[in-house]
Design a protein around this motif. Sequence first.
Motif, PDB file in Angstrom:
ATOM      1  N   ILE A 308       0.908  -1.084  -0.054  1.00 48.59           N
ATOM      2  CA  ILE A 308       0.003   0.005  -0.089  1.00 48.59           C
ATOM      3  C   ILE A 308       0.957   1.234  -0.071  1.00 48.59           C
ATOM      4  N   PRO A 309       0.828   2.261  -0.872  1.00 46.77           N
ATOM      5  CA  PRO A 309       1.496   3.383  -0.846  1.00 46.77           C
ATOM      6  C   PRO A 309       1.545   4.062   0.492  1.00 46.77           C
ATOM      7  N   ALA A 310       2.848   4.413   0.751  1.00 50.11           N
ATOM      8  CA  ALA A 310       3.216   4.955   2.162  1.00 50.11           C
ATOM      9  C   ALA A 310       2.203   6.247   2.496  1.00 50.11           C
ATOM     10  N   ASP A 311       1.813   7.038   1.454  1.00 51.30           N
ATOM     11  CA  ASP A 311       0.990   8.159   1.803  1.00 51.30           C
ATOM     12  C   ASP A 311      -0.318   7.566   1.918  1.00 51.30           C
ATOM     13  N   GLU A 312      -0.883   6.608   2.005  1.00 49.40           N
ATOM     14  CA  GLU A 312      -2.098   5.917   2.047  1.00 49.40           C
ATOM     15  C   GLU A 312      -2.490   5.265   3.093  1.00 49.40           C
ATOM     16  N   ARG A 313      -1.335   5.107   4.047  1.00 47.14           N
ATOM     17  CA  ARG A 313      -1.323   4.459   5.275  1.00 47.14           C
ATOM     18  C   ARG A 313      -1.854   4.964   6.611  1.00 47.14           C
ATOM     19  N   PRO A 314      -2.455   4.575   7.308  1.00 48.87           N
ATOM     20  CA  PRO A 314      -2.855   5.233   8.645  1.00 48.87           C
ATOM     21  C   PRO A 314      -1.688   5.165   9.576  1.00 48.87           C
TER      22      PRO A 314
END
Length: 451
Positions: A308-314
Motif C-alpha cells: 500500500i502506498p506510504a501516503d495512503e497508510r494510517p
Amino acid sequence: MDEVLVLSRIQFAVTVIYHFLFVPLTIGLVILVAIMETRFAKTGDSLYRRMADFWGKLFTINFVLGVITGITMEFQFGTNWSEYSKYMGDIFGSPLAIEALLAFFLESTFFGIWLFGKDKISPKLRAFSMWMVALGTNISALWIITANGFMQNPVGYVIRDGRAELESFTALITNPYAWHMFFHTVISCYIVGSFFVMAVSAYHLLRKNETPFFKKSFKYGLVLAVFAATVTPFIGHQSGVYATEKQPAKGAALEAVWETQSKMPFHIIQFPDAENEKNSFEALSIPRIGSFLYTNTFDGKVTGLKDIPADERPNVPLVFYSFRIMVALGTFFMLASWYGVYLYRKNKLENSKRYLKMMLYSVLLPYVAINVGWIVAEAGRQPWAVYGLMKTSAGVSPISLSQIIFSLGSLVLFYTILLIADVYLIVKFARKGPGTELAAGTEGGGIKHVS
C-alpha cells in the motif's frame, strides 16, 4: 496549512471524544430505564417506580449535557471543514437533516413528556414515552453512522462538477459498512450503560445501602451486560472482516501486517516498528488464526502494508494499540459479566466484596473501550476523509492559525466545564441514592391510578 490541518483534526477529535463520553451512556441507560418503567406499569410494584426515577434522573443529567456537545460538533463542518462540506454536502447533509428532524425531535418530545408529565400521565404512557426516547436515540445513532459509513465506504454517488452528489438514497441507507458500524457501536453503548448501573449499584451494595433496590438494579444491568458483552465479539469480528475487505490499509494496521500473506498466524504479543516497516517482536503465535480473523477463512490472503502506498497508510501504532486495548477490554467485560451471573445465581453477589469493588472501579473502562474503538475506525481510515475519494488534507477550511488556536482552546475549556458538571452531578446523585420517599403515583406500594 499543515499546522491548520493538524490543529483542525485535533479539534474535531477532541469534540468527538468529549461528545462520545455522553452518547454511550445515553443509549445504554435509556434501555434500562424504559424496562423499569414497563415493569412498574405492569406490576404496580413501587420498587420499579423508584428504580425508574433514580436511574432516570441520572439519565436526564447525561442526556441534557450530551445534547449541548452534539450541537457544537456539527458547527465544525462549516468552520473548520468547509472544503469537505462543499464536496460532501449533498450526501452528508441528507442523513444529518433526517437525524435532526426525525430522531432528535422524537427523543426530545417524548423525553419532555416523560420528564414533565411525571404526575400527570399514566404509568403506561410514561413507559411508552421512555421507549420512544430509546427509539429516538437509536435512530439518531443510525443516521449519524449512515453519514459516517459513506465516508468509510462510498456508495450510491456520482462525481459532478468536482463534488460528490447522491445518486441512490437506497444505496446510502443500505450501505453494509454503516450497518456493521451501527450494530457494533450501539451494542457497545449497552455495555457502557450496563456497567454504569452495576458500578453504582456495587457502590451501594458494598455499604449495605438499600440492598433490595440495588441488587435488583444490578440484576437488570447484569442481564444487559451479559447480552451485550457476549455478542459484541461476534459483531466486531464481522465488522473487522468487512473493514479489511473495503479498507485493506486499515485491516493491515489492525494486526501490523507488513507483508502480504496467506495462512497468516495471529501473534498474541507483538510490537510494530513503523519506521522500519516490520514488527520488532512477535511471540505466542497461533497458525492461520490471523487469516481467519480478517477473511473468515484459515487460508485467506491479507494485504500487507508494504503493498500500500506510504501516503495512503494510517498511523499504524495508533490503530494497532487502540485495537488491542479494545479487544482486551471486551474480553474483560464478557468474563466479568458471566462471573456476575454465577454469583447472582448462587446468591453470593451482595457479599462478594472483591467482585463488587472490581465492578465499581471498572466504571470507566467501557468508555475507554468505545473511544479507542472509534479511534480504530477513524484513524484507520486516514489519510482519507472520504475513503478513496477525498483526502483529509483537501477538506480543511482556508482559515488562519490564530483562528484555529482560539477555537480549539475555547472548545476544550467549554467542554471541560461541561464534563466536570456532568461528572459532579452524576456522582452527587448516584452517591445520594434513591431516597426513601414513595414515588408519585404510588401509595402503600401499589398503583394509585393506572389507565
